[in-house]
Design an enzyme around this catalytic site. Sequence first.
Site, PDB file in Angstrom:
ATOM      1  N   GLY A 123       0.799  -1.230   0.000  1.00 22.36           N
ATOM      2  CA  GLY A 123       0.000   0.000   0.000  1.00 22.36           C
ATOM      3  C   GLY A 123       0.826   1.272   0.000  1.00 22.36           C
ATOM      4  N   LYS A 126     -27.580  31.134   6.883  1.00 26.75           N
ATOM      5  CA  LYS A 126     -27.493  29.701   7.193  1.00 26.75           C
ATOM      6  C   LYS A 126     -27.021  29.502   8.624  1.00 26.75           C
ATOM      7  CE  LYS A 126     -23.898  27.113   5.658  1.00 26.75           C
ATOM      8  NZ  LYS A 126     -23.075  26.470   4.620  1.00 26.75           N
ATOM      9  N   SER A 158     -20.561  19.870  -0.601  1.00 30.07           N
ATOM     10  CA  SER A 158     -19.869  18.739   0.035  1.00 30.07           C
ATOM     11  C   SER A 158     -20.906  17.673   0.411  1.00 30.07           C
ATOM     12  CB  SER A 158     -19.096  19.247   1.248  1.00 30.07           C
ATOM     13  OG  SER A 158     -18.409  18.193   1.850  1.00 30.07           O
TER      14      SER A 158
HETATM   15  C1  R5P Z   1     -19.335  26.702   3.666  1.00 28.23           C
HETATM   16  O1  R5P Z   1     -19.515  27.714   4.263  1.00 28.23           O
HETATM   17  C2  R5P Z   1     -19.289  26.596   2.176  1.00 28.23           C
HETATM   18  O2  R5P Z   1     -19.342  27.816   1.557  1.00 28.23           O
HETATM   19  C3  R5P Z   1     -20.364  25.665   1.665  1.00 28.23           C
HETATM   20  O3  R5P Z   1     -21.610  26.275   1.866  1.00 28.23           O
HETATM   21  C4  R5P Z   1     -20.310  24.365   2.390  1.00 28.23           C
HETATM   22  O4  R5P Z   1     -19.000  23.865   2.382  1.00 28.23           O
HETATM   23  C5  R5P Z   1     -21.246  23.357   1.793  1.00 28.23           C
HETATM   24  O5  R5P Z   1     -21.178  22.203   2.558  1.00 28.23           O
HETATM   25  P1  R5P Z   1     -22.321  21.136   2.538  1.00 28.23           P
HETATM   26  O6  R5P Z   1     -22.561  20.761   1.111  1.00 28.23           O
HETATM   27  O7  R5P Z   1     -21.774  19.982   3.339  1.00 28.23           O
HETATM   28  O8  R5P Z   1     -23.519  21.735   3.193  1.00 28.23           O
END
Ligand code: R5P
Length: 293
Positions: free
Chosen positions: A36, A193, A224
């Site tokens: 690995g 948010k 993400s």
């Molecule tokens: C964080 O503040 C970034 O600007 C994105 O909003 C964030 O990384 C998105 O992450 P997720 O898709 O996990 O909500």
Amino acid sequence: MIIFPMHNSTKLGKSIAHFTLNSELGSLKSALFPDGEFHIQFKDKVKGRIVVLVQALSPNPNTSLLELYFCGKTAKELGAKKVIGVIPYLAYMRQDKRFNEGEALSNKLMGHLIDVGFDKLITVDPHLHRVKSLEDVFSIPAKKLTANSVIAEFIEKKFSPKNTVIVGPDIESSQWAKKIADSVGFESTIFLKNRFSSRKVKVNVTKELEWKGKNVVIIDDIISSGHTMIEAVKEIKKRKPKAVHCICVHGIFAENAYNKLKKAGAKNVISCNSIPHESNKIDLAPLIAKELK
Ligand code: R5P
């Protein structure tokens, strides 16, 4: 200049080489021994040359970072004149403080490995939030490019300001959403948010627009887990728009986020090609190549 596309950025790396005048495409072997461990070998001479290694730190941020470090440091040891890391997506930038006692400051640790392996870094829209500048993460020269102009071009081609509005899902996204909207003359609004955990967020609409019958384009830097976008899509869908479209610079799409987002009602999910994915519709290669010239 010799450009080596690495595992996570084969296609983008080749494309950057294509757009970069006076550059050559190099060949690099990076395989694994049976146990690995990495087995790295430059198949082209790097001595006295400007070496460019192209590798996004996703998927597999840990392995791809270590692989990048091994390759950069090896190129230096082999006598490269200069080693440039083109890292279109920089992982670890969001862990920019110790949120809980005992946590690692991951952005700085990632920065340390890049500092040791490279002479210069080029990246695209790194997540700079509490840390405002790449200089606070890297001690080598680090250039931050932005995908705003190419996203703006894409929006202008696909949508009309008459029936389209742009949304940023959180305050930080204003540096993409509002700037892009202003540059193409579209109406926009930025949501608020609250993040409770990696997988739990709540989005509030702070300024209402005329949503009915409109295309709504949500723009953020990263998708993400997808929860930020999913919550924004849900809020917007309640207001009966014509369709909701999501655009991001870096599409990580962890844990099946792409399908979850489609299921939540996003008509299109579009990303730049910093991380290879079927949603890649916006090309960053010319932008990066221009910086290498
Ligand atoms: C964080 O503040 C970034 O600007 C994105 O909003 C964030 O990384 C998105 O992450 P997720 O898709 O996990 O909500």
